[in-house]
Design an enzyme around this catalytic site. Structure first.
Site, PDB file in Angstrom:
ATOM      1  N   THR A   1      16.950  36.579  -3.445  1.00 26.14           N
ATOM      2  CA  THR A   1      17.600  37.529  -3.967  1.00 26.14           C
ATOM      3  C   THR A   1      17.267  38.864  -3.302  1.00 26.14           C
ATOM      4  OG1 THR A   1      18.504  36.488  -6.107  1.00 26.14           O
ATOM      5  CG2 THR A   1      18.589  38.986  -5.811  1.00 26.14           C
ATOM      6  N   CYS A   2      16.144  38.916  -3.173  1.00 26.14           N
ATOM      7  CA  CYS A   2      15.599  40.505  -2.914  1.00 26.14           C
ATOM      8  C   CYS A   2      16.077  40.987  -1.748  1.00 26.14           C
ATOM      9  CB  CYS A   2      13.982  40.531  -3.052  1.00 26.14           C
ATOM     10  SG  CYS A   2      13.141  42.028  -2.354  1.00 26.14           S
TER      11      CYS A   2
ATOM     12  N   LYS B   1      18.950  49.107  -2.182  1.00 32.06           N
ATOM     13  CA  LYS B   1      18.362  50.522  -2.151  1.00 32.06           C
ATOM     14  C   LYS B   1      18.710  51.046  -0.634  1.00 32.06           C
ATOM     15  CE  LYS B   1      16.461  48.971  -5.807  1.00 32.06           C
ATOM     16  NZ  LYS B   1      17.331  48.081  -6.447  1.00 32.06           N
TER      17      LYS B   1
ATOM     18  N   TYR C   1      20.072  47.685 -15.604  1.00 30.20           N
ATOM     19  CA  TYR C   1      19.463  48.198 -14.636  1.00 30.20           C
ATOM     20  C   TYR C   1      20.493  48.211 -13.448  1.00 30.20           C
ATOM     21  CZ  TYR C   1      15.297  47.642 -17.299  1.00 30.20           C
ATOM     22  OH  TYR C   1      14.482  47.698 -18.524  1.00 30.20           O
ATOM     23  N   ILE C   2      21.236  46.985 -13.018  1.00 32.42           N
ATOM     24  CA  ILE C   2      21.952  46.820 -11.896  1.00 32.42           C
ATOM     25  C   ILE C   2      23.145  47.691 -12.191  1.00 32.42           C
ATOM     26  CG2 ILE C   2      23.784  45.036 -10.794  1.00 32.42           C
ATOM     27  CD1 ILE C   2      21.657  42.872 -11.467  1.00 32.42           C
ATOM     28  N   ALA C   3      23.849  47.731 -13.523  1.00 35.84           N
ATOM     29  CA  ALA C   3      24.921  48.879 -13.679  1.00 35.84           C
ATOM     30  C   ALA C   3      24.700  50.114 -13.397  1.00 35.84           C
ATOM     31  CB  ALA C   3      25.460  48.172 -15.241  1.00 35.84           C
TER      32      ALA C   3
ATOM     33  N   GLY D   1      24.061  40.468 -17.107  1.00 34.89           N
ATOM     34  CA  GLY D   1      22.698  39.695 -17.011  1.00 34.89           C
ATOM     35  C   GLY D   1      22.724  38.686 -16.028  1.00 34.89           C
TER      36      GLY D   1
ATOM     37  N   ASP E   1      12.364  34.215 -10.888  1.00 39.04           N
ATOM     38  CA  ASP E   1      13.258  34.364 -11.994  1.00 39.04           C
ATOM     39  C   ASP E   1      13.956  33.012 -12.641  1.00 39.04           C
ATOM     40  OD1 ASP E   1      13.094  36.865 -10.847  1.00 39.04           O
ATOM     41  OD2 ASP E   1      15.398  36.902 -10.144  1.00 39.04           O
TER      42      ASP E   1
ATOM     43  N   HIS F   1      -2.509  69.850  -5.467  1.00 40.09           N
ATOM     44  CA  HIS F   1      -1.353  70.489  -5.811  1.00 40.09           C
ATOM     45  C   HIS F   1      -0.591  71.003  -4.552  1.00 40.09           C
ATOM     46  CE1 HIS F   1       0.402  73.951  -7.650  1.00 40.09           C
ATOM     47  NE2 HIS F   1       0.221  74.887  -6.384  1.00 40.09           N
TER      48      HIS F   1
END
Length: 457
Positions: free
Chosen positions: A40-41, A50, A178-180, A266, A307, A440
């Site tokens: 899937t990734c 992404k 998260y997908i939505a 889901g 998964d 910084h």
């Protein structure tokens, strides 16, 4: 019968590296994949989404450019070019994996669907394979809820929407995970009207309320509409070719129409075709393979990774699963997934970096805690770069002053979260981070101020 020392079913983020390690250890190994290498990734998840989300952020920044003194007149999005770039990146990653397993000694690839015929045997394309050790890494797919009428309309999933060749006029999304969130914001920035439908009282129920509310506000600023307490009871197609959703919201029936419907309710495990019962492999009520802390199934010699075993569905967890299995089998170690730290990111803009316990989880588990929060509006780097959306939050164990968990909703939120993950791994206290000299001006430098806020409690 073709006899191997090990068989790996599924060439995902656990399957490929495990197969290569087993082969390198001198074990004759079969790697079976019915679709594409990478799981899937690479094919439907991290890599394509992404890549497209990055374009959505550029579109967002181009619209903000005038406020920074930069003349800006962004032209209409060329979705065809976006898809071409996405496909090029996916194909590059996929071909890299194919080259990586080609001609490896002791490793044989099979393209097809694996199905168990017994405890240590399975069939692929009519050929019978057997092995002492079998590893299942078949992943998961979008789960389609049993909503009347849904099967009769051309709905989208997180897989099929990535090849959509037009920008939806109005995209409705069932689910607010998260997908939505990621795809909803992305298409809103592409120009779609987006409505997210959630049956619960608020989105992102696994996150703390303040974090979820902040994310919701950010998406609403991108013109995403949320309908909560909204259960979809029926789906149909009207005479204008629009999709019509019938909802129950606060005991009142409502209807909305949209041009496109995305189902993001889901995931479901890819186990049906495996015939697991013939191997003696038990599954839970939702079909996920049951495993112990060493990723062993109920059947001796059979393991499940990624998964398909349930739990956190993240690429890096799948990869870590393979490390645990490989070290235990090849190196004779005794590693376990018990108490494994689970970091993850949600790639909205700004992104959410999460690790460890939420505030509500820590309280439920009985910890005595202090909570540090810092809005991005008080982060120097955020002010300087013109992006003050989000917040930083950390949950502290008052008994030992160590960090139990953190949520960083910020530009580079995942990178800042990783700093805290390393601190948690090394048992570094919040006081040590408070007094650390960070470079910084960086976002991570604001961890000083985040934990300094606890001194006033």
């Amino acid at each position: 019968m073709n006899k191997f020392d090990a068989i790996v079913i599924g060439a995902g983020q656990a399957g490929i590296p495990l197969a290569k390690k087993l082969a390198a250890a001198g074990r004759r190994t079969a790697l079976i994949e019915k679709r594409f290498l990478g799981g899937t990734c690479v094919n439907d998840g991290c890599t394509p989404t992404k890549t497209m989300i990055a374009v959505a952020r550029l579109s967002y920044l181009s619209r903000k450019a005038q406020a920074f003194g930069i003349p800006s007149d962004p032209s209409q999005l060329n979705l065809s070019a976006v898809l071409d770039r996405k496909n090029e990146v996916v194909n590059r990653f996929r071909s890299g994996l194919e080259k990586g397993v080609k001609d490896i000694k002791n490793l044989e690839m099979f393209s097809g669907t694996a199905s168990f015929t017994g405890p240590d045997t399975l069939s692929v394309n009519g050929e019978t394979l057997s092995a002492e050790h079998i590893f299942i890494n078949t992943g998961a797919r979008p789960m389609i809820p049993a909503i009347p009428g849904l099967a009769d309309i051309p709905y989208l999933t997180s897989t099929t929407i990535l090849d959509l060749d037009k920008i939806p006029e109005h995209l409705a999304i069932i689910g607010s995970g998260y997908i939505a969130m990621e795809l909803g914001q992305m298409y809103a920035r592409f120009g779609s009207r987006v409505t997210i439908l959630e049956r619960n009282a608020a989105p992102l129920e696994k996150e703390d309320d303040d974090v979820a509310a902040c994310i919701r506000q950010i998406l609403e600023e991108d013109n995403v509409t949320f309908l909560t307490n909204a259960a979809v009871n029926k789906v149909s197609r009207n005479l204008d070719g629009q999709t019509e959703l019938t909802l129950m919201q606060h005991s009142e029936e409502k209807r909305i129409t949209c041009s496109h419907l995305l189902v993001a309710a889901g995931r479901a495990p890819n186990t049906e075709e495996l015939n697991l019962s013939l191997a003696g492999v038990k599954t839970g009520p939702h079909g996920y393979i049951e495993v112990n802390d060493r990723l062993e199934t109920s059947a001796p010699g059979i393991y499940a990774m990624g998964d398909v075993k349930g739990g956190p569905a993240f690429t890096h967890i799948s990869y870590n699963d393979h490390l645990i299995v490989a070290h235990n089998i090849i190196d004779k170690q005794n590693l376990s997934i018990k108490d494994r730290m689970i970091p993850y990111c949600m790639f909205t803009d700004p992104e959410l970096g999460r690790v460890g316990l939420t505030e509500k989880e820590a309280l439920k588990q009985g910890f005595k805690i202090k909570v540090a929060t810092l809005p991005l509006s008080r982060v120097a780097r955020g002010i300087e770069t013109g992006d003050t959306r989000g917040l930083m939050k950390a949950v502290i164990n008052t008994e030992n002053k160590q960090i139990l968990g953190a949520a960083i909703l910020s530009v580079s939120g995942g990178e800042i979260m990783s700093v805290l993950q390393m601190a948690m791994t090394g048992n570094i206290t919040y006081e040590q981070l408070r007094d650390t000299a960070f470079a910084h001006p960086t976002f991570s430098e604001s961890l000083n101020n985040l934990f300094l806020s606890l001194d006033n409690d």
